[in-house]
Design an enzyme around this catalytic site. Structure first.
Site, PDB file in Angstrom:
ATOM      1  CD  GLU A   1      -8.373  -2.273 -18.392  1.00 13.23           C
ATOM      2  OE1 GLU A   1      -9.039  -1.522 -17.657  1.00 13.23           O
ATOM      3  OE2 GLU A   1      -7.242  -1.987 -18.823  1.00 13.23           O
TER       4      GLU A   1
ATOM      5  CE  LYS B   1     -12.501   0.125 -18.212  1.00 14.22           C
ATOM      6  NZ  LYS B   1     -11.404  -0.047 -17.272  1.00 14.22           N
ATOM      7  CD  GLN B   2     -10.777  -0.410 -23.316  1.00 17.61           C
ATOM      8  OE1 GLN B   2     -10.824  -0.261 -22.102  1.00 17.61           O
ATOM      9  NE2 GLN B   2      -9.833   0.122 -24.046  1.00 17.61           N
TER      10      GLN B   2
ATOM     11  CD1 TRP C   1      -3.697   0.479 -23.101  1.00 14.94           C
ATOM     12  CD2 TRP C   1      -4.078  -0.448 -25.098  1.00 14.94           C
ATOM     13  NE1 TRP C   1      -5.057   0.311 -23.214  1.00 14.94           N
ATOM     14  CE2 TRP C   1      -5.321  -0.258 -24.427  1.00 14.94           C
ATOM     15  CE3 TRP C   1      -4.090  -1.007 -26.362  1.00 14.94           C
ATOM     16  CZ2 TRP C   1      -6.542  -0.617 -25.002  1.00 14.94           C
ATOM     17  CZ3 TRP C   1      -5.315  -1.364 -26.936  1.00 14.94           C
ATOM     18  CH2 TRP C   1      -6.517  -1.164 -26.252  1.00 14.94           C
ATOM     19  CG  ASP C   2      -4.078   4.849 -22.428  1.00 18.73           C
ATOM     20  OD1 ASP C   2      -3.927   3.646 -22.199  1.00 18.73           O
ATOM     21  OD2 ASP C   2      -4.909   5.548 -21.821  1.00 18.73           O
TER      22      ASP C   2
HETATM   23  O1  IFM Z   1      -5.172   1.938 -20.700  1.00 15.62           O
HETATM   24  C1  IFM Z   1      -6.442   2.249 -20.239  1.00 15.62           C
HETATM   25  C2  IFM Z   1      -7.253   0.977 -20.223  1.00 15.62           C
HETATM   26  O2  IFM Z   1      -7.397   0.452 -21.512  1.00 15.62           O
HETATM   27  C3  IFM Z   1      -8.617   1.230 -19.638  1.00 15.62           C
HETATM   28  N1  IFM Z   1      -8.495   1.791 -18.313  1.00 15.62           N
HETATM   29  C4  IFM Z   1      -7.757   3.043 -18.307  1.00 15.62           C
HETATM   30  C5  IFM Z   1      -6.360   2.865 -18.876  1.00 15.62           C
HETATM   31  C6  IFM Z   1      -5.629   4.213 -18.903  1.00 15.62           C
HETATM   32  O3  IFM Z   1      -6.285   5.103 -19.738  1.00 15.62           O
END
Ligand code: IFM
Length: 715
Positions: A466, A577-578, A324-325
């Site tokens: 995550e 995590k984010q 999704w990046d």
């Molecule tokens: O897509 C990301 C995810 O949100 C967090 N872990 C790394 C992935 C790839 O950058």
């Protein structure tokens, strides 16, 4: 500031520097390894779409045969930074032109001194052309020998992908090599043409998989000798005759200066679309330009069958897989500055719809469920098990491929945003609408009626955060899924008015019956959103009942909270995590009041692992902080993102560029500090919030075919 400079060589930082000195042209990228090689290097060239099977990760971009190889022998001694004495050293990447230069004054173990200047670029003007030049100015009398090669003996950290099919010499100064990947059977051909400032004949060494040309020339003190190496490269993805294309590409340039001029002009045109300048903050300006450069060299200009991996084409990390990046972090950069690139990336998703439909079907759902990690075919290539970070002998289950369903809404969002910003109705009718409709179909079929909650929701998912897996009703997922379904219904109405034939076609092929559409409406209207009366959104069912944590109690630390708690235990804490809820608020600003953003920002910000959590977080956090008027805090997050690659603050830049962060950095500057807002009617305005030391911010963007220049601050 336009250049990235290194004034001394530190072998312990080699992998990091190779990443940031990557060059490329949207067709391929080459890490900044030295022409002559160095022990411990992570030498690699990745060509878009050239995947081959690999254990655990299913498929990976195959490190292409090496085109850089050049040994310089000074009076019998091979030039190498591992021996002798480095008297002067300067490496520079010029972001304006995409040319990487290295100048070294070196003293051999036997005391021979020479200045060597290497330059290289991947032509943006002609994507099948690579160029390298070496100029040597000896301070001794004797002999200099060049050994220039193409080399198929490369691997992906131990795994070999290439068989040599044939090789040969075309004429005195041109040799070629043809290879094929072992499982995917992609042919890759390279042709090398040398131009020397000296007329001595080249010897041909027909080493298996390593055709080499050598030339010996007399060395005179102060007299510069020059070797130019043009390499043509092509694959069977580009042509039925890749060797012919490679040979033609290598033969085309008139000489170094002509090729360089074409390169400089091509880059000047590129920067005209997207230039950003920040007066008063060299670090920030370099970071945003570097981010743009890294995205531009990974961006496919002529190919809609490929996507940009999470580490671009600059390293082995994530093996070239796309996430999704792309749609949420990188795509906006292209949508707003280079729509032709954004279109290619979205068409890749359209081309991979069959795989997304199959993924949904196999799991018992309808519509399109895109792969969390996607490569050449669009099939799911997320590894199922990876080594546990606590104990590398144990395996940890990776659940994102099974549970991170928000990817489908992210793709739909990218397509819809592209339409909104470019105004390309025909494109939307042909491609975008189908992406939005078929992902909505997936979300409607995946939604469950949860009797006890009196609404529809998604059980057993993973959201952007995550650290928590197997959760129910993740806010980001539910909010985006509802948006996806509603947008699909609006899309259908729009199609019926403006493209009735396409509407009829899609209704037929996607089986969009009135009953199904009524169900969509019901799912969207009764989606569980976990909003408290005060506006605070619970990240998922039960999040507020988890143990609360004061992250300051764990400082100073050098590890993520995931590592500190452990994968399982992290599920029991209110640590992110984010950003998760905040991401949804950022993407759909029309749906939330500033007060609601504030209350969620205040709640989730102190509970987010900004420093060691996901690299995707800081730039987004910076944008929301700007919107909240917390400019100092925004700037801190921005710097953290800006340093992920340039200063390797996370210690993993050697694996490749943090591409999402690069996209996020641009977004933070334009939408955060610059405060650019696009309204649904296509009008725009800015609400700038510049850090106090920024004297001026200027950036360009293109809206509905018209380019705009925004300048904020002192003239
Ligand atoms: O897509 C990301 C995810 O949100 C967090 N872990 C790394 C992935 C790839 O950058």
């Amino acid at each position: 500031m336009w250049t990235l400079d290194e004034t001394s060589f530190d072998p312990s930082k080699q992998r990091h520097k190779e990443t940031i000195f990557t060059i490329g042209n949207g067709y391929l990228s080459t890490r900044g390894a030295f022409e002559e090689g160095h022990s411990g290097e992570s030498r690699a060239t990745f060509v878009h779409g050239v995947f081959d099977a690999a254990p655990i990760v299913f498929t990976e971009l195959a490190n292409a045969p090496d085109w850089l190889s050049l040994q310089v022998v000074l009076d019998g001694e091979k030039f190498s930074l591992a021996q002798g004495e480095v008297l002067e050293y300067h490496r520079q990447l010029d972001l304006r032109t995409g040319v990487l230069t290295r100048r070294v004054r070196w003293k051999s173990p036997n005391g021979k001194i020479a200045e060597l200047r290497f330059e290289r670029f991947a032509s943006l003007h002609d994507e099948h052309l690579l160029a390298l030049r070496c100029q040597v100015t000896p301070e001794f009398e004797g002999e200099i020998e060049w050994r220039a090669a193409l080399n198929a003996h490369v691997d992906n950290e131990g795994l070999r992908h290439w068989n040599v099919t044939r090789q040969g010499r075309k004429n005195g100064q041109t040799v070629w090599l043809e290879t094929i990947t072992r499982q995917s059977s992609i042919t890759l051909a390279l042709a090398m043409r040398l131009l020397s400032s000296h007329s001595a004949a080249f010897d041909y060494w027909d080493a298996e998989g390593q055709p080499t040309l050598c030339q010996r020339v007399p060395a005179r003190p102060g007299q510069t000798i020059t070797l130019t190496k043009f390499v043509g490269i092509a694959t069977s993805r580009d042509s039925d005759h890749p060797l012919v294309l490679a040979l033609e590409s290598a033969a085309r340039p008139q000489g170094w200066e002509a090729a360089l001029q074409a390169q400089t002009q091509a880059w000047a045109r590129e920067w005209e679309q997207c230039e950003v300048s920040i007066a008063g903050d060299e670090e920030a300006e370099l970071a945003v330009r570097f981010s743009l450069f890294q995205l531009l060299i990974a961006a496919p200009r002529h190919d809609n069958r490929v996507n940009i991996g999470a580490k671009t084409l600059s390293g082995f990390g994530y093996r070239g897989h796309a996430f999704w990046d792309t749609e949420i972090f990188m795509l906006p950069v292209f949508t707003f500055t280079a729509p032709h690139i954004a279109r290619n990336l979205l068409e890749y998703r359209h081309l991979t719809l069959p795989a997304a439909r199959e993924k949904a079907r196999q799991a018992g759902y309808e519509g399109a469920w895109f792969a969390w990690e996607s490569a050449d075919t669009g099939e799911e290539v997320t590894p199922t098990w990876v080594p546990d970070f606590h104990d590398k002998k144990k395996l940890a289950r990776v659940w994102t491929g099974d549970l991170a369903i928000h990817i489908s809404a992210d793709v739909a969002y990218g397509a819809w945003q592209y339409w909104r910003i470019t105004g390309q109705d025909d494109w939307y009718a042909r491609y975008g609408a189908e992406l939005v409709l078929d992902t909505a179909k997936f979300f409607a079929s995946r939604a469950e009626w949860l009797e006890e909650r009196g609404g529809y929701g998604y059980r057993d998912v993973i959201g952007p955060d995550e650290y928590h897996d197997h959760v129910d009703n993740n806010a980001y997922t539910n909010i985006l899924a509802r948006w996806n379904i509603e947008t699909a219904l609006e899309t259908l109405t729009w199609l019926e008015h403006h493209h009735p034939q396409r509407a009829a076609e899609l209704k037929e092929t996607l089986n969009l019956t009135p009953e199904r559409l009524a169900h969509w409406q019901d799912v969207a209207a009764r989606m569980i959103l976990n909003v408290r009366p005060d506006g605070l959104i619970e990240q998922f069912d039960g999040f507020f009942r988890l143990k609360d944590v004061n992250l300051a109690d764990y400082e100073p630390r050098t590890k993520s909270m995931h590592e500190i708690f452990g994968i399982e235990a992290a599920n029991h804490y209110q640590v992110l995590k984010q950003p998760d809820v905040l991401m949804a608020l950022y993407l759909l600003p029309e749906r939330f009041t500033p007060e609601q953003v504030r209350i969620n920002y205040d709640y989730y910000t102190p509970r987010t692992d900004h420093t060691y959590g996901s690299s995707l977080g800081p730039s987004m956090q910076a944008i929301v902080a700007c919107q909240m008027g917390d400019v100092d805090e925004a700037y801190e997050h921005f710097l953290h993102a800006a340093r992920a690659d340039l200063r390797d603050v996370r210690g993993n830049a050697g694996d490749g560029i943090h591409a999402a962060s690069a996209g996020g950095i641009w977004q933070a500057v334009v939408f955060g500090f610059g405060g650019l807002r696009i309204h649904p009617d296509g009008s725009w305005e800015t609400h700038p919030r510049l850090p106090s030391h920024w004297k001026n911010l200027a950036f360009r963007f293109t809206l509905r075919g018209q380019q705009h220049l925004v300048t904020v601050g002192e003239a």
